[in-house]
Design a protein around this motif. Sequence first.
Motif, PDB file in Angstrom:
ATOM      1  N   GLY A 191       0.697  -1.349  -0.079  1.00 45.61           N
ATOM      2  CA  GLY A 191      -0.097   0.041   0.072  1.00 45.61           C
ATOM      3  C   GLY A 191       0.886   1.242  -0.009  1.00 45.61           C
ATOM      4  O   GLY A 191       0.342   2.246  -0.317  1.00 45.61           O
ATOM      5  N   TRP A 201       6.423  -0.728  -8.626  1.00 41.06           N
ATOM      6  CA  TRP A 201       5.661  -0.093  -7.898  1.00 41.06           C
ATOM      7  C   TRP A 201       5.202   1.212  -8.458  1.00 41.06           C
ATOM      8  O   TRP A 201       6.126   2.044  -8.551  1.00 41.06           O
ATOM      9  CB  TRP A 201       5.858  -0.102  -6.596  1.00 41.06           C
ATOM     10  CG  TRP A 201       4.672   0.175  -5.721  1.00 41.06           C
ATOM     11  CD1 TRP A 201       3.689  -0.277  -5.269  1.00 41.06           C
ATOM     12  CD2 TRP A 201       4.449   1.585  -4.902  1.00 41.06           C
ATOM     13  NE1 TRP A 201       2.584   0.268  -4.311  1.00 41.06           N
ATOM     14  CE2 TRP A 201       3.131   1.444  -4.121  1.00 41.06           C
ATOM     15  CE3 TRP A 201       5.348   2.766  -4.969  1.00 41.06           C
ATOM     16  CZ2 TRP A 201       2.860   2.468  -3.399  1.00 41.06           C
ATOM     17  CZ3 TRP A 201       4.876   3.863  -4.403  1.00 41.06           C
ATOM     18  CH2 TRP A 201       3.427   3.724  -3.474  1.00 41.06           C
ATOM     19  N   GLN A 211       2.907   5.016  -8.426  1.00 38.42           N
ATOM     20  CA  GLN A 211       1.926   5.527  -7.549  1.00 38.42           C
ATOM     21  C   GLN A 211       1.733   7.007  -8.303  1.00 38.42           C
ATOM     22  O   GLN A 211       2.915   7.643  -8.353  1.00 38.42           O
ATOM     23  CB  GLN A 211       2.200   5.590  -6.223  1.00 38.42           C
ATOM     24  CG  GLN A 211       1.189   6.029  -5.404  1.00 38.42           C
ATOM     25  CD  GLN A 211       1.185   7.401  -5.130  1.00 38.42           C
ATOM     26  OE1 GLN A 211       2.445   8.030  -5.087  1.00 38.42           O
ATOM     27  NE2 GLN A 211       0.254   8.208  -4.749  1.00 38.42           N
ATOM     28  N   THR A 224       2.404  -3.463  -9.725  1.00 41.81           N
ATOM     29  CA  THR A 224       1.384  -2.690  -8.860  1.00 41.81           C
ATOM     30  C   THR A 224       1.337  -1.087  -9.754  1.00 41.81           C
ATOM     31  O   THR A 224       1.957  -0.323  -9.451  1.00 41.81           O
ATOM     32  CB  THR A 224       1.279  -2.644  -7.598  1.00 41.81           C
ATOM     33  OG1 THR A 224       1.112  -4.023  -7.009  1.00 41.81           O
ATOM     34  CG2 THR A 224       0.098  -1.726  -6.938  1.00 41.81           C
ATOM     35  N   ASP A 256      -0.991   2.474  -8.801  1.00 46.01           N
ATOM     36  CA  ASP A 256      -1.942   2.986  -7.748  1.00 46.01           C
ATOM     37  C   ASP A 256      -2.290   4.456  -7.845  1.00 46.01           C
ATOM     38  O   ASP A 256      -1.232   5.299  -8.136  1.00 46.01           O
ATOM     39  CB  ASP A 256      -1.522   2.841  -6.113  1.00 46.01           C
ATOM     40  CG  ASP A 256      -2.639   3.097  -5.312  1.00 46.01           C
ATOM     41  OD1 ASP A 256      -3.521   3.600  -5.591  1.00 46.01           O
ATOM     42  OD2 ASP A 256      -2.500   2.854  -3.977  1.00 46.01           O
ATOM     43  N   SER A 257      -3.445   4.784  -8.158  1.00 37.02           N
ATOM     44  CA  SER A 257      -3.897   6.123  -8.457  1.00 37.02           C
ATOM     45  C   SER A 257      -3.314   6.728  -9.632  1.00 37.02           C
ATOM     46  O   SER A 257      -2.599   7.844  -9.496  1.00 37.02           O
ATOM     47  CB  SER A 257      -3.675   7.010  -7.055  1.00 37.02           C
ATOM     48  OG  SER A 257      -4.191   6.456  -6.118  1.00 37.02           O
ATOM     49  N   SER A 267      -1.649  -5.591 -10.403  1.00 32.89           N
ATOM     50  CA  SER A 267      -2.862  -4.854  -9.635  1.00 32.89           C
ATOM     51  C   SER A 267      -2.872  -3.521 -10.013  1.00 32.89           C
ATOM     52  O   SER A 267      -2.035  -2.695  -9.919  1.00 32.89           O
ATOM     53  CB  SER A 267      -2.697  -5.177  -8.220  1.00 32.89           C
ATOM     54  OG  SER A 267      -3.684  -4.439  -7.490  1.00 32.89           O
ATOM     55  N   ARG A 279      -5.064  -0.290  -8.824  1.00 30.13           N
ATOM     56  CA  ARG A 279      -6.042   0.425  -7.850  1.00 30.13           C
ATOM     57  C   ARG A 279      -6.229   1.743  -8.146  1.00 30.13           C
ATOM     58  O   ARG A 279      -5.271   2.474  -8.148  1.00 30.13           O
ATOM     59  CB  ARG A 279      -5.470  -0.021  -6.465  1.00 30.13           C
ATOM     60  CG  ARG A 279      -5.377  -1.253  -6.221  1.00 30.13           C
ATOM     61  CD  ARG A 279      -4.803  -1.391  -4.727  1.00 30.13           C
ATOM     62  NE  ARG A 279      -3.647  -0.635  -4.474  1.00 30.13           N
ATOM     63  CZ  ARG A 279      -2.821  -0.659  -3.387  1.00 30.13           C
ATOM     64  NH1 ARG A 279      -3.284  -1.206  -2.392  1.00 30.13           N
ATOM     65  NH2 ARG A 279      -1.680  -0.096  -3.172  1.00 30.13           N
ATOM     66  N   ARG A 280      -7.350   2.191  -8.373  1.00 33.73           N
ATOM     67  CA  ARG A 280      -7.831   3.709  -8.266  1.00 33.73           C
ATOM     68  C   ARG A 280      -7.179   4.409  -9.377  1.00 33.73           C
ATOM     69  O   ARG A 280      -6.757   5.475  -9.400  1.00 33.73           O
ATOM     70  CB  ARG A 280      -7.610   4.288  -6.994  1.00 33.73           C
ATOM     71  CG  ARG A 280      -8.403   4.036  -5.744  1.00 33.73           C
ATOM     72  CD  ARG A 280      -7.841   4.764  -4.593  1.00 33.73           C
ATOM     73  NE  ARG A 280      -6.632   4.399  -4.126  1.00 33.73           N
ATOM     74  CZ  ARG A 280      -6.127   3.449  -3.415  1.00 33.73           C
ATOM     75  NH1 ARG A 280      -6.954   2.525  -2.818  1.00 33.73           N
ATOM     76  NH2 ARG A 280      -4.835   3.355  -2.961  1.00 33.73           N
ATOM     77  N   CYS A 281      -7.164   3.608 -10.634  1.00 36.82           N
ATOM     78  CA  CYS A 281      -6.476   4.068 -11.827  1.00 36.82           C
ATOM     79  C   CYS A 281      -7.585   4.454 -12.710  1.00 36.82           C
ATOM     80  O   CYS A 281      -8.607   4.023 -12.613  1.00 36.82           O
ATOM     81  CB  CYS A 281      -5.556   3.150 -12.366  1.00 36.82           C
ATOM     82  SG  CYS A 281      -4.125   2.524 -11.476  1.00 36.82           S
ATOM     83  N   CYS A 291     -11.348   1.205 -10.158  1.00 36.63           N
ATOM     84  CA  CYS A 291     -10.840   1.784 -11.349  1.00 36.63           C
ATOM     85  C   CYS A 291     -11.779   2.287 -12.297  1.00 36.63           C
ATOM     86  O   CYS A 291     -12.954   1.809 -12.292  1.00 36.63           O
ATOM     87  CB  CYS A 291      -9.706   0.838 -12.269  1.00 36.63           C
ATOM     88  SG  CYS A 291      -8.175   0.328 -11.382  1.00 36.63           S
TER      89      CYS A 291
END
Length: 217
Positions: free
Chosen positions: A5, A73, A75, A93, A95-96, A113, A115-117, A137
């Motif tokens: 996270g 990763w 973000q 991953t 994220d956003s 993964s 997330r929130r994309c 997403c």
Amino acid sequence: MNVPGELSHLPYADLLQPHAGGLAARQRYDTVHFDGLTLEEERADDAQFLECAVTECAITGGSLRAARFNEVWIQGTRLVGTGCAETNWLDSTADSCVLAGVEAFGAQLRRVSFRRCKFDSVNLRSAALHEVVFEDCVLRDVDLGGARLADVSFPGSALERLRLGRAALKRVDLRGASLLDLADGYEALSGAMINSSQLVQLAPGLAGALGIVVEDR
């Protein structure tokens, strides 16, 4: 899928080294942190990104064709009009993040993964997605024509004008999608799981794809 996270949760966080400057083709980037960079028209075809982190970057245009992303990763990053065709993603991953006008046809994604994309007009034609999760997403005008999807799920995601023509789906779970709107490819749903309310929403398109005439007397 164990998804970190925060940056500090990465098993390689203490090894990351800051990156300055642009990108180069066929370069190997190992435990590198790309942070707050603005990259325009960079060409990094066939580059390798291994155990890297990308945070709050803006990538516009350029090409990452056939690049490899292993345990990366990402973000808070924007990709606009970037060429990501035939890229290979493993255990990564996002994220956003925002992807707009990205050409990712022929890409290979495994254990990835999102997330929130937000995906807007992303070309994933003939891509292969295996064990991929799209969580909370938005996928708008995403083209998965001719793609192969296996063990893919969309919990909390909105799918708007999704294209699935000639796609092959296997154990694709659409039941958690907050919106399921197809532009084409109703026949591909034979390899998907949907819920009863989604079935009602999709009924007109399914009937048309099967050549069923619905007419009330």
